[in-house]
Design a protein around this motif. Structure first.
Motif, PDB file in Angstrom:
ATOM      1  N   ASP A  35       3.306 -13.532  18.089  1.00 16.86           N
ATOM      2  CA  ASP A  35       4.745 -13.761  18.049  1.00 16.86           C
ATOM      3  C   ASP A  35       5.016 -15.139  17.474  1.00 16.86           C
ATOM      4  O   ASP A  35       4.528 -16.139  17.980  1.00 16.86           O
ATOM      5  N   ASP A  36       5.787 -15.178  16.428  1.00 13.83           N
ATOM      6  CA  ASP A  36       6.103 -16.426  15.734  1.00 13.83           C
ATOM      7  C   ASP A  36       7.615 -16.527  15.606  1.00 13.83           C
ATOM      8  O   ASP A  36       8.254 -15.642  15.035  1.00 13.83           O
ATOM      9  N   THR A  37       8.192 -17.585  16.139  1.00 17.57           N
ATOM     10  CA  THR A  37       9.636 -17.782  16.034  1.00 17.57           C
ATOM     11  C   THR A  37       9.992 -18.943  15.108  1.00 17.57           C
ATOM     12  O   THR A  37      11.070 -19.515  15.218  1.00 17.57           O
ATOM     13  N   ASN A  67      18.148 -16.933   7.792  1.00 17.10           N
ATOM     14  CA  ASN A  67      18.141 -16.498   6.396  1.00 17.10           C
ATOM     15  C   ASN A  67      16.838 -16.969   5.782  1.00 17.10           C
ATOM     16  O   ASN A  67      16.711 -18.125   5.398  1.00 17.10           O
ATOM     17  N   THR A  68      15.884 -16.076   5.706  1.00 17.77           N
ATOM     18  CA  THR A  68      14.551 -16.453   5.260  1.00 17.77           C
ATOM     19  C   THR A  68      14.518 -16.706   3.754  1.00 17.77           C
ATOM     20  O   THR A  68      15.276 -16.121   2.990  1.00 17.77           O
ATOM     21  N   THR A  69      13.625 -17.610   3.380  1.00 19.16           N
ATOM     22  CA  THR A  69      13.316 -17.846   1.977  1.00 19.16           C
ATOM     23  C   THR A  69      11.801 -17.877   1.878  1.00 19.16           C
ATOM     24  O   THR A  69      11.110 -18.220   2.828  1.00 19.16           O
ATOM     25  N   GLY A  70      11.288 -17.506   0.756  1.00 17.14           N
ATOM     26  CA  GLY A  70       9.841 -17.471   0.603  1.00 17.14           C
ATOM     27  C   GLY A  70       9.259 -16.301   1.372  1.00 17.14           C
ATOM     28  O   GLY A  70       9.951 -15.352   1.726  1.00 17.14           O
ATOM     29  N   TYR A  71       7.968 -16.408   1.643  1.00 11.96           N
ATOM     30  CA  TYR A  71       7.253 -15.291   2.255  1.00 11.96           C
ATOM     31  C   TYR A  71       6.721 -15.617   3.644  1.00 11.96           C
ATOM     32  O   TYR A  71       5.855 -14.922   4.152  1.00 11.96           O
ATOM     33  N   ASN A  72       7.261 -16.645   4.296  1.00 11.48           N
ATOM     34  CA  ASN A  72       6.779 -17.024   5.623  1.00 11.48           C
ATOM     35  C   ASN A  72       7.047 -15.956   6.681  1.00 11.48           C
ATOM     36  O   ASN A  72       6.313 -15.841   7.653  1.00 11.48           O
ATOM     37  N   PHE A  73       8.060 -15.122   6.502  1.00 12.19           N
ATOM     38  CA  PHE A  73       8.383 -14.083   7.485  1.00 12.19           C
ATOM     39  C   PHE A  73       7.260 -13.051   7.596  1.00 12.19           C
ATOM     40  O   PHE A  73       6.997 -12.519   8.667  1.00 12.19           O
ATOM     41  N   ILE A  74       6.575 -12.802   6.504  1.00  8.77           N
ATOM     42  CA  ILE A  74       5.542 -11.758   6.475  1.00  8.77           C
ATOM     43  C   ILE A  74       4.205 -12.227   7.069  1.00  8.77           C
ATOM     44  O   ILE A  74       3.408 -11.427   7.523  1.00  8.77           O
ATOM     45  N   LYS A  75       3.968 -13.531   7.107  1.00  8.47           N
ATOM     46  CA  LYS A  75       2.663 -14.072   7.488  1.00  8.47           C
ATOM     47  C   LYS A  75       2.173 -13.621   8.868  1.00  8.47           C
ATOM     48  O   LYS A  75       1.032 -13.171   8.992  1.00  8.47           O
ATOM     49  N   PRO A  76       2.968 -13.716   9.936  1.00  3.57           N
ATOM     50  CA  PRO A  76       2.455 -13.272  11.245  1.00  3.57           C
ATOM     51  C   PRO A  76       2.060 -11.795  11.271  1.00  3.57           C
ATOM     52  O   PRO A  76       1.102 -11.415  11.935  1.00  3.57           O
ATOM     53  N   PHE A  77       2.774 -10.975  10.539  1.00  3.99           N
ATOM     54  CA  PHE A  77       2.412  -9.558  10.467  1.00  3.99           C
ATOM     55  C   PHE A  77       1.086  -9.398   9.724  1.00  3.99           C
ATOM     56  O   PHE A  77       0.189  -8.701  10.189  1.00  3.99           O
ATOM     57  N   ALA A  78       0.978 -10.057   8.578  1.00  2.90           N
ATOM     58  CA  ALA A  78      -0.233  -9.954   7.755  1.00  2.90           C
ATOM     59  C   ALA A  78      -1.451 -10.514   8.485  1.00  2.90           C
ATOM     60  O   ALA A  78      -2.561  -9.999   8.325  1.00  2.90           O
ATOM     61  N   ASP A  79      -1.245 -11.555   9.277  1.00  3.54           N
ATOM     62  CA  ASP A  79      -2.356 -12.196   9.981  1.00  3.54           C
ATOM     63  C   ASP A  79      -2.844 -11.402  11.189  1.00  3.54           C
ATOM     64  O   ASP A  79      -3.990 -11.562  11.609  1.00  3.54           O
ATOM     65  N   HIS A  80      -1.977 -10.573  11.785  1.00  4.43           N
ATOM     66  CA  HIS A  80      -2.316  -9.963  13.071  1.00  4.43           C
ATOM     67  C   HIS A  80      -2.135  -8.454  13.141  1.00  4.43           C
ATOM     68  O   HIS A  80      -2.256  -7.872  14.221  1.00  4.43           O
ATOM     69  N   MET A  81      -1.870  -7.842  12.002  1.00  4.94           N
ATOM     70  CA  MET A  81      -1.707  -6.396  11.980  1.00  4.94           C
ATOM     71  C   MET A  81      -2.516  -5.822  10.812  1.00  4.94           C
ATOM     72  O   MET A  81      -3.010  -6.571   9.972  1.00  4.94           O
ATOM     73  N   THR A  82      -2.628  -4.520  10.762  1.00  6.17           N
ATOM     74  CA  THR A  82      -3.379  -3.852   9.707  1.00  6.17           C
ATOM     75  C   THR A  82      -2.416  -3.365   8.637  1.00  6.17           C
ATOM     76  O   THR A  82      -1.541  -2.535   8.920  1.00  6.17           O
ATOM     77  N   ARG A  83      -2.582  -3.890   7.436  1.00  9.90           N
ATOM     78  CA  ARG A  83      -1.729  -3.460   6.332  1.00  9.90           C
ATOM     79  C   ARG A  83      -2.181  -2.078   5.867  1.00  9.90           C
ATOM     80  O   ARG A  83      -3.368  -1.782   5.828  1.00  9.90           O
ATOM     81  N   LYS A  84      -1.226  -1.234   5.524  1.00 10.51           N
ATOM     82  CA  LYS A  84      -1.568   0.103   5.052  1.00 10.51           C
ATOM     83  C   LYS A  84      -0.648   0.514   3.905  1.00 10.51           C
ATOM     84  O   LYS A  84       0.402  -0.100   3.710  1.00 10.51           O
ATOM     85  N   ASN A  85      -1.046   1.523   3.195  1.00 11.81           N
ATOM     86  CA  ASN A  85      -0.256   2.027   2.089  1.00 11.81           C
ATOM     87  C   ASN A  85       1.062   2.568   2.640  1.00 11.81           C
ATOM     88  O   ASN A  85       1.072   3.334   3.608  1.00 11.81           O
ATOM     89  N   PHE A  86       2.162   2.184   2.010  1.00 14.20           N
ATOM     90  CA  PHE A  86       3.479   2.568   2.504  1.00 14.20           C
ATOM     91  C   PHE A  86       3.651   4.083   2.566  1.00 14.20           C
ATOM     92  O   PHE A  86       4.273   4.606   3.468  1.00 14.20           O
TER      93      PHE A  86
END
Length: 141
Positions: free
Chosen positions: A51-53, A58-77
């Motif tokens: 959990d990252d707060t 209003n997000t800019t850049g790609y920092n919002f995706i980092k906690p998901f990418a670091d701690h979850m399994t990415r899969k084909n949409f």
């Protein structure tokens, strides 16, 4: 047939329907989109979801995706299943997420609705979708 784990994720997310939207909220009193994912993960013992707060409203850049990418399994949409976490962009950057429910619905804390809602995953949503994650250890079969 949907695994018990995936059914539990969807059922847990649905418990928050109509909870009011609060930026960086993490409770049944108020919650935001990332908070919904974090609380569902915590309630079900899916500790790998960090959990990252540190994100802004209003997000800019790609920092919002980092906690998901670091701690979850990415899969084909195209391989998404109920219980997966979908991330969406605004005009340019990742800024929103939700948990895929049953019948192609998205369970998400939606600021414009001011609460957690379940909405059909329409073409408008799919056009903004950028990535799909599953919780570590959840069956992808």
């Amino acid at each position: 047939m949907l695994s018990d784990e995936r059914t539990a994720i969807v059922e847990e997310a649905r418990k928050y329907l109509d909870v009011r939207w609060v930026h960086q909220g993490r409770s049944s009193v108020g919650i935001d989109c990332a908070g919904l994912v974090a609380v569902v993960a915590s309630n079900l013992g899916l500790a790998e979801r960090h959990d990252d707060t540190s994100y802004q409203r209003n997000t800019t850049g790609y920092n919002f995706i980092k906690p998901f990418a670091d701690h979850m399994t990415r899969k084909n949409f195209k391989d998404r299943q109920p219980g997966d976490v979908l991330l969406f962009r605004d005009a340019q950057f990742p800024c929103h997420c939700g948990i895929l429910g049953m019948d192609n619905k998205l369970i998400h804390a939606h600021a414009p609705d001011r609460k957690v809602v379940s909405t059909r995953l329409t073409e408008d949503w799919l056009d903004r979708a950028i990535v799909c994650f599953s919780f570590v250890g959840v069956d992808n079969g």
